[in-house]
Design a protein around this motif. Structure first.
Motif, PDB file in Angstrom:
ATOM      1  N   THR A  20       0.445  19.447  -6.061  1.00  9.04           N
ATOM      2  CA  THR A  20       0.011  18.085  -5.712  1.00  9.04           C
ATOM      3  C   THR A  20      -1.408  17.824  -6.167  1.00  9.04           C
ATOM      4  O   THR A  20      -1.701  16.817  -6.797  1.00  9.04           O
ATOM      5  CB  THR A  20       0.040  17.891  -4.178  1.00  9.04           C
ATOM      6  OG1 THR A  20       1.283  18.322  -3.673  1.00  9.04           O
ATOM      7  CG2 THR A  20      -0.191  16.447  -3.828  1.00  9.04           C
ATOM      8  N   ASP A  21      -2.307  18.740  -5.812  1.00  6.16           N
ATOM      9  CA  ASP A  21      -3.732  18.508  -5.968  1.00  6.16           C
ATOM     10  C   ASP A  21      -4.177  18.853  -7.390  1.00  6.16           C
ATOM     11  O   ASP A  21      -4.362  20.021  -7.737  1.00  6.16           O
ATOM     12  CB  ASP A  21      -4.503  19.354  -4.947  1.00  6.16           C
ATOM     13  CG  ASP A  21      -5.956  18.931  -4.855  1.00  6.16           C
ATOM     14  OD1 ASP A  21      -6.415  18.207  -5.759  1.00  6.16           O
ATOM     15  OD2 ASP A  21      -6.620  19.324  -3.891  1.00  6.16           O
ATOM     16  N   GLU A  22      -4.378  17.807  -8.205  1.00 11.77           N
ATOM     17  CA  GLU A  22      -4.736  18.026  -9.610  1.00 11.77           C
ATOM     18  C   GLU A  22      -6.069  18.723  -9.778  1.00 11.77           C
ATOM     19  O   GLU A  22      -6.343  19.336 -10.805  1.00 11.77           O
ATOM     20  CB  GLU A  22      -4.812  16.678 -10.341  1.00 11.77           C
ATOM     21  CG  GLU A  22      -3.483  16.093 -10.694  1.00 11.77           C
ATOM     22  CD  GLU A  22      -3.687  14.791 -11.446  1.00 11.77           C
ATOM     23  OE1 GLU A  22      -3.800  14.857 -12.681  1.00 11.77           O
ATOM     24  OE2 GLU A  22      -3.738  13.734 -10.793  1.00 11.77           O
ATOM     25  N   TYR A  23      -6.934  18.590  -8.760  1.00 13.81           N
ATOM     26  CA  TYR A  23      -8.293  19.099  -8.925  1.00 13.81           C
ATOM     27  C   TYR A  23      -8.569  20.304  -8.029  1.00 13.81           C
ATOM     28  O   TYR A  23      -9.698  20.620  -7.716  1.00 13.81           O
ATOM     29  CB  TYR A  23      -9.290  17.963  -8.663  1.00 13.81           C
ATOM     30  CG  TYR A  23      -8.995  16.790  -9.558  1.00 13.81           C
ATOM     31  CD1 TYR A  23      -9.337  16.850 -10.909  1.00 13.81           C
ATOM     32  CD2 TYR A  23      -8.317  15.675  -9.094  1.00 13.81           C
ATOM     33  CE1 TYR A  23      -9.027  15.806 -11.758  1.00 13.81           C
ATOM     34  CE2 TYR A  23      -7.998  14.631  -9.940  1.00 13.81           C
ATOM     35  CZ  TYR A  23      -8.359  14.701 -11.276  1.00 13.81           C
ATOM     36  OH  TYR A  23      -8.032  13.684 -12.129  1.00 13.81           O
ATOM     37  N   ALA A  43       0.311  23.350  -2.672  1.00 12.68           N
ATOM     38  CA  ALA A  43      -0.831  22.432  -2.785  1.00 12.68           C
ATOM     39  C   ALA A  43      -1.189  22.218  -4.255  1.00 12.68           C
ATOM     40  O   ALA A  43      -1.548  21.122  -4.661  1.00 12.68           O
ATOM     41  CB  ALA A  43      -2.026  22.982  -2.021  1.00 12.68           C
ATOM     42  N   TYR A  96      -2.342  12.254  -0.226  1.00 12.37           N
ATOM     43  CA  TYR A  96      -3.151  12.513  -1.422  1.00 12.37           C
ATOM     44  C   TYR A  96      -3.192  11.269  -2.312  1.00 12.37           C
ATOM     45  O   TYR A  96      -4.260  10.840  -2.757  1.00 12.37           O
ATOM     46  CB  TYR A  96      -2.544  13.700  -2.188  1.00 12.37           C
ATOM     47  CG  TYR A  96      -3.314  14.087  -3.435  1.00 12.37           C
ATOM     48  CD1 TYR A  96      -4.490  14.806  -3.342  1.00 12.37           C
ATOM     49  CD2 TYR A  96      -2.848  13.730  -4.703  1.00 12.37           C
ATOM     50  CE1 TYR A  96      -5.199  15.177  -4.469  1.00 12.37           C
ATOM     51  CE2 TYR A  96      -3.542  14.088  -5.840  1.00 12.37           C
ATOM     52  CZ  TYR A  96      -4.719  14.813  -5.722  1.00 12.37           C
ATOM     53  OH  TYR A  96      -5.417  15.174  -6.842  1.00 12.37           O
ATOM     54  N   GLY A 115       2.111   6.332  -6.942  1.00 12.00           N
ATOM     55  CA  GLY A 115       0.819   6.204  -7.600  1.00 12.00           C
ATOM     56  C   GLY A 115       0.311   7.412  -8.341  1.00 12.00           C
ATOM     57  O   GLY A 115      -0.894   7.560  -8.502  1.00 12.00           O
ATOM     58  N   ASN A 116       1.187   8.299  -8.761  1.00 14.52           N
ATOM     59  CA  ASN A 116       0.694   9.465  -9.472  1.00 14.52           C
ATOM     60  C   ASN A 116       0.062   9.040 -10.796  1.00 14.52           C
ATOM     61  O   ASN A 116       0.742   8.581 -11.693  1.00 14.52           O
ATOM     62  CB  ASN A 116       1.843  10.444  -9.732  1.00 14.52           C
ATOM     63  CG  ASN A 116       1.478  11.814  -9.224  1.00 14.52           C
ATOM     64  OD1 ASN A 116       0.299  12.171  -9.176  1.00 14.52           O
ATOM     65  ND2 ASN A 116       2.480  12.583  -8.827  1.00 14.52           N
ATOM     66  N   SER A 117      -1.232   9.200 -10.896  1.00 15.68           N
ATOM     67  CA  SER A 117      -1.937   8.634 -12.041  1.00 15.68           C
ATOM     68  C   SER A 117      -1.539   9.335 -13.332  1.00 15.68           C
ATOM     69  O   SER A 117      -1.257  10.519 -13.360  1.00 15.68           O
ATOM     70  CB  SER A 117      -3.442   8.769 -11.837  1.00 15.68           C
ATOM     71  OG  SER A 117      -3.783  10.140 -11.826  1.00 15.68           O
ATOM     72  N   GLN A 134     -11.261  11.351  -3.071  1.00 14.59           N
ATOM     73  CA  GLN A 134     -10.576  12.557  -3.526  1.00 14.59           C
ATOM     74  C   GLN A 134     -10.305  13.445  -2.319  1.00 14.59           C
ATOM     75  O   GLN A 134     -11.203  14.094  -1.795  1.00 14.59           O
ATOM     76  CB  GLN A 134     -11.433  13.305  -4.546  1.00 14.59           C
ATOM     77  CG  GLN A 134     -10.661  14.425  -5.210  1.00 14.59           C
ATOM     78  CD  GLN A 134     -11.552  15.350  -6.005  1.00 14.59           C
ATOM     79  OE1 GLN A 134     -12.686  15.042  -6.301  1.00 14.59           O
ATOM     80  NE2 GLN A 134     -11.029  16.512  -6.341  1.00 14.59           N
ATOM     81  N   GLY A 153       0.818  -1.210   0.000  1.00 18.65           N
ATOM     82  CA  GLY A 153       0.000   0.000   0.000  1.00 18.65           C
ATOM     83  C   GLY A 153       0.850   1.256   0.000  1.00 18.65           C
ATOM     84  O   GLY A 153       0.623   2.175  -0.775  1.00 18.65           O
ATOM     85  N   VAL A 154       1.880   1.253   0.855  1.00 20.17           N
ATOM     86  CA  VAL A 154       2.750   2.419   0.952  1.00 20.17           C
ATOM     87  C   VAL A 154       3.477   2.668  -0.357  1.00 20.17           C
ATOM     88  O   VAL A 154       3.534   3.792  -0.867  1.00 20.17           O
ATOM     89  CB  VAL A 154       3.760   2.230   2.108  1.00 20.17           C
ATOM     90  CG1 VAL A 154       4.871   3.247   2.021  1.00 20.17           C
ATOM     91  CG2 VAL A 154       3.038   2.323   3.448  1.00 20.17           C
ATOM     92  N   ALA A 194       2.643   1.679  -3.344  1.00 21.83           N
ATOM     93  CA  ALA A 194       1.714   2.120  -4.376  1.00 21.83           C
ATOM     94  C   ALA A 194       1.367   3.593  -4.180  1.00 21.83           C
ATOM     95  O   ALA A 194       1.283   4.360  -5.136  1.00 21.83           O
ATOM     96  CB  ALA A 194       0.450   1.273  -4.329  1.00 21.83           C
ATOM     97  N   ALA A 195       1.186   3.976  -2.916  1.00 24.60           N
ATOM     98  CA  ALA A 195       0.818   5.360  -2.641  1.00 24.60           C
ATOM     99  C   ALA A 195       1.944   6.305  -3.022  1.00 24.60           C
ATOM    100  O   ALA A 195       1.720   7.414  -3.470  1.00 24.60           O
ATOM    101  CB  ALA A 195       0.465   5.514  -1.161  1.00 24.60           C
ATOM    102  N   CYS A 196       3.191   5.853  -2.821  1.00 24.41           N
ATOM    103  CA  CYS A 196       4.322   6.720  -3.132  1.00 24.41           C
ATOM    104  C   CYS A 196       4.463   6.916  -4.638  1.00 24.41           C
ATOM    105  O   CYS A 196       4.788   7.987  -5.111  1.00 24.41           O
ATOM    106  CB  CYS A 196       5.610   6.134  -2.568  1.00 24.41           C
ATOM    107  SG  CYS A 196       5.741   6.372  -0.795  1.00 24.41           S
ATOM    108  N   LYS A 239     -14.312  14.947 -11.472  1.00 23.73           N
ATOM    109  CA  LYS A 239     -13.876  15.106 -10.081  1.00 23.73           C
ATOM    110  C   LYS A 239     -14.389  16.418  -9.496  1.00 23.73           C
ATOM    111  O   LYS A 239     -14.652  17.390 -10.218  1.00 23.73           O
ATOM    112  CB  LYS A 239     -12.346  15.100 -10.014  1.00 23.73           C
ATOM    113  CG  LYS A 239     -11.738  13.772 -10.376  1.00 23.73           C
ATOM    114  CD  LYS A 239     -11.660  12.853  -9.172  1.00 23.73           C
ATOM    115  CE  LYS A 239     -10.804  11.640  -9.516  1.00 23.73           C
ATOM    116  NZ  LYS A 239     -10.709  10.712  -8.394  1.00 23.73           N
ATOM    117  N   ASN A 240     -14.480  16.410  -8.174  1.00 23.92           N
ATOM    118  CA  ASN A 240     -14.885  17.629  -7.478  1.00 23.92           C
ATOM    119  C   ASN A 240     -13.786  18.682  -7.528  1.00 23.92           C
ATOM    120  O   ASN A 240     -12.609  18.353  -7.586  1.00 23.92           O
ATOM    121  CB  ASN A 240     -15.186  17.329  -6.007  1.00 23.92           C
ATOM    122  CG  ASN A 240     -16.447  16.501  -5.865  1.00 23.92           C
ATOM    123  OD1 ASN A 240     -17.372  16.644  -6.655  1.00 23.92           O
ATOM    124  ND2 ASN A 240     -16.464  15.629  -4.871  1.00 23.92           N
TER     125      ASN A 240
END
Lengths: 310, 311
Positions: free
Chosen positions: A83-86, A80, B148, A22-24, B157, A15-16, A18-20, A32-33
């Protein structure tokens, strides 16, 4: 027991990992919101932004904003948006760099040129305030403070302001043209301390201005202590004007409030600061209108689809 | 002989009065600070705040929105949800840092070879002395991105990683060295004969470590937990960088943005005036009471848990 532990360990480490990493890579997902970022209610940038997009009631009122907004400072909003695409936020034009995407406002790109020619609309004033005439610790300090303000309106002053990313008002005289009016600058002022304070958004500009002006005016000593727009008036003509933190020249990165009306002729504008709406570089959006931004910040648009399908 | 004794006595007296003076000095600072904060913090509740009206204490303590209406024109402040958030976050971070910290301490004190233990002890002390802003920068640079992406993995999200989880992780990291250092001392001071007794009765090392050593040191470990929770309750800078600073709540979801008492005080402190400024001192009073109560309760629990003759 041991096996169970190992299994749990394996799952978490996967999990860790993948999270590291995991930038899609799938591109921008408009369903997305929108995550809304804002400055705190006491921020001058927020005041400038909200008034600039025609959403003045939100400049100091959180309850009219969309639910679940994130409150942070200039730098944190900038980071931010990497990092935050949305996400969407706003910062000072001077802080804008290419790690994020600065949006055009009403079709005008956020550049210094467009602020000078007054086509870019999202901006706020940089103001100064002096002490009341006669209310200085020495006549030398008063004369230097007045000379400093005159210097702000010269081409020499505006060069310094522009160097710092803010946008100076129009000026035609050079310092050499007007320095005859300020005899104090021909004397040796190395023993005089001039204290500057107020808005921290203006700190960089103010420091550059005093550093440029001191050699032109008898090498006076400039002390800078910038703590926020409210202190600009408070420490020159307001409740703290005689306190330990008293200042000779204060700055505010917003219009002075009604409660901050000083003695006539002691307040004025020195520059514009432009504010720019920013998004992640992957965002499809390039340009917004005041109306779009208002709809985003008030919660009328909740997903990127809402905005992009218009 | 006689003069010598008298001289010694006099020196003794002088030294004692120096100690007394420094004690009085440090104690009076605490009293001055408390008085200052209480005096500032109480003004919103007893004055009419330049025409805005008195802030209602009950709604202040129970409300779920930080400020209703326009700043500087409203007196509808509330911290109820922030108290819940603060305790929730402190509890979660302790849940993470206490087991890890105690196990690390056990390793350093009982299991690691001497050289390695020495080395690890230095590292823990070093970690404990890192200023909170550094943890905050680490949090906003690394942990926010991590959270994130983690949220994305779960199909949630998150708001740029600003969340309860990020705050808890940063605070757990910050309290870890304190908890490790204090519980390591507690574990080391468990008497050798208790341990040897256990081993002599045929218990293995692991059994002894967990059932005898940790049990004997539990009072000291509890003290470590109290210190740790104190640090999480009081941390402002690092928290405000990763919490997202929610203005309403309570926020209990792990990926929700949140806020704590301290980060609320810090937000815009330098740019505000009037009641919006004074109210931050009221939040300070609430924070002091929360910390006091938490410590009181934990200390009471600690007494009930009891201890096996540990220094």
């Amino acid at each position: 027991m041991k096996k169970l532990l190992l299994l749990a360990l394996a799952i978490t480490s996967v999990g860790v990992l993948a999270a590291c990493g995991g930038n899609s890579e799938e591109g921008f997902d408009t369903s997305k919101n929108i995550t809304v970022y804002t400055r705190d209610t006491s921020s001058g940038t927020r005041d400038g932004f909200m008034n600039g997009i025609g959403f003045g009631e939100a400049s100091a009122d959180d309850s009219v904003l969309v639910d679940g907004f994130v409150t942070n400072d200039n730098t944190a909003i900038l980071t931010a948006m990497t990092t935050d695409e949305y996400g969407i936020g706003y910062i000072s034009l001077a802080s804008l760099n290419n790690t994020v995407k600065g949006l055009s406002f009403d079709g005008v790109e956020p550049t210094v040129q467009n602020v000078i020619n007054n086509t870019y609309g999202l901006k706020r004033p940089f103001n100064y305030v002096l002490r009341a005439p006669g209310d200085y610790d020495s006549p030398e300090a008063e004369a230097i403070a007045n000379a400093f303000v005159a210097f702000l309106r010269t081409t020499d002053g505006s060069d310094v302001i522009m160097d710092q990313g803010a946008v100076a008002l129009e000026s035609s005289d050079t310092w050499d043209d007007i320095k005859a009016d300020y005899e104090i600058c021909n004397e040796d002022n190395s023993g005089v301390v001039i204290r500057f304070g107020g808005s921290d958004s203006i700190q960089k500009v103010a420091e550059a201005l005093s550093a440029a002006f001191s050699p032109k005016c008898g090498d006076f000593v400039a002390e800078h202590d910038h703590t926020g727009s409210s202190d600009g008036f408070k420490r020159t003509q307001g409740s703290e004007k005689d306190g330990d933190n008293a200042k000779h020249v204060g700055f505010a990165s917003r219009p002075f409030k009604d409660t901050e009306a000083g003695v006539e002729g002691t307040q004025g504008q020195l520059a514009w600061d432009a504010i720019v709406a920013i998004v992640h570089v992957n965002n499809d959006l390039d340009s917004v209108t005041a109306e779009d931004l208002k709809k985003i910040y008030s919660g009328e648009y909740t997903t990127w689809e809402d905005l992009l399908s218009e | 002989m006689n003069t010598n004794t008298r001289k010694k006595k006099r020196v003794d007296q002088i030294v004692r009065s120096i100690f007394l003076a420094s004690t009085l000095l440090s104690a009076s600072f605490i009293i001055i600070i408390v008085i200052f904060i209480v005096m500032k913090g109480i003004t919103p509740f007893i004055t009419d705040n330049d025409g805005l009206g008195v802030v209602n204490i009950w709604t202040f303590l129970t409300g779920t929105v930080w400020l209703q209406g326009t700043a500087f024109q409203s007196n509808l402040y509330a911290v109820g949800f922030i108290i819940v958030n603060t305790l929730y976050i402190a509890f979660l971070s302790l849940l993470l840092s206490l087991p890890v910290g105690v196990l690390t301490a056990l390793f350093i004190a009982k299991i690691a070879p001497k050289r390695l233990a020495e080395f690890l002890r230095t590292i823990v002390e070093l970690l404990a002395s890192i200023p909170s802003i550094v943890y905050g920068l680490f949090g906003s640079g690394i942990i926010l991105t991590f959270v994130y992406n983690l949220a994305e993995l779960f199909g949630v999200q998150s708001k740029g990683g600003n969340s309860v989880l990020a705050t808890v992780l940063v605070l757990a990291l910050m309290t870890l060295p304190t908890i490790t250092a204090v519980s390591e001392v507690a574990i080391r001071s468990v008497r050798k004969d208790i341990e040897e007794g256990s081993l002599a009765l045929g218990a293995t090392r692991t059994q002894t470590n967990f059932k005898v050593v940790l049990a004997s040191a539990k009072s000291g470990i509890f003290a470590a937990a109290i210190l740790g929770i104190g640090r999480s309750l009081g941390e402002a800078t690092a928290v405000s960088l990763v919490a997202g600073n929610a203005k309403s709540g309570p926020n209990l979801g792990l990926f929700d943005i949140t806020t704590t008492l301290t980060s609320t005080m810090l937000q815009g402190l330098k740019e505000t005036t009037g009641v919006d400024y004074d109210i931050r001192f009221s939040v300070g009073i609430v924070l002091m009471i929360v910390i006091l109560l938490t410590n009181f309760i934990l200390n009471a629990v600690k007494k009930r848990v009891g201890n096996v003759n540990v220094k």
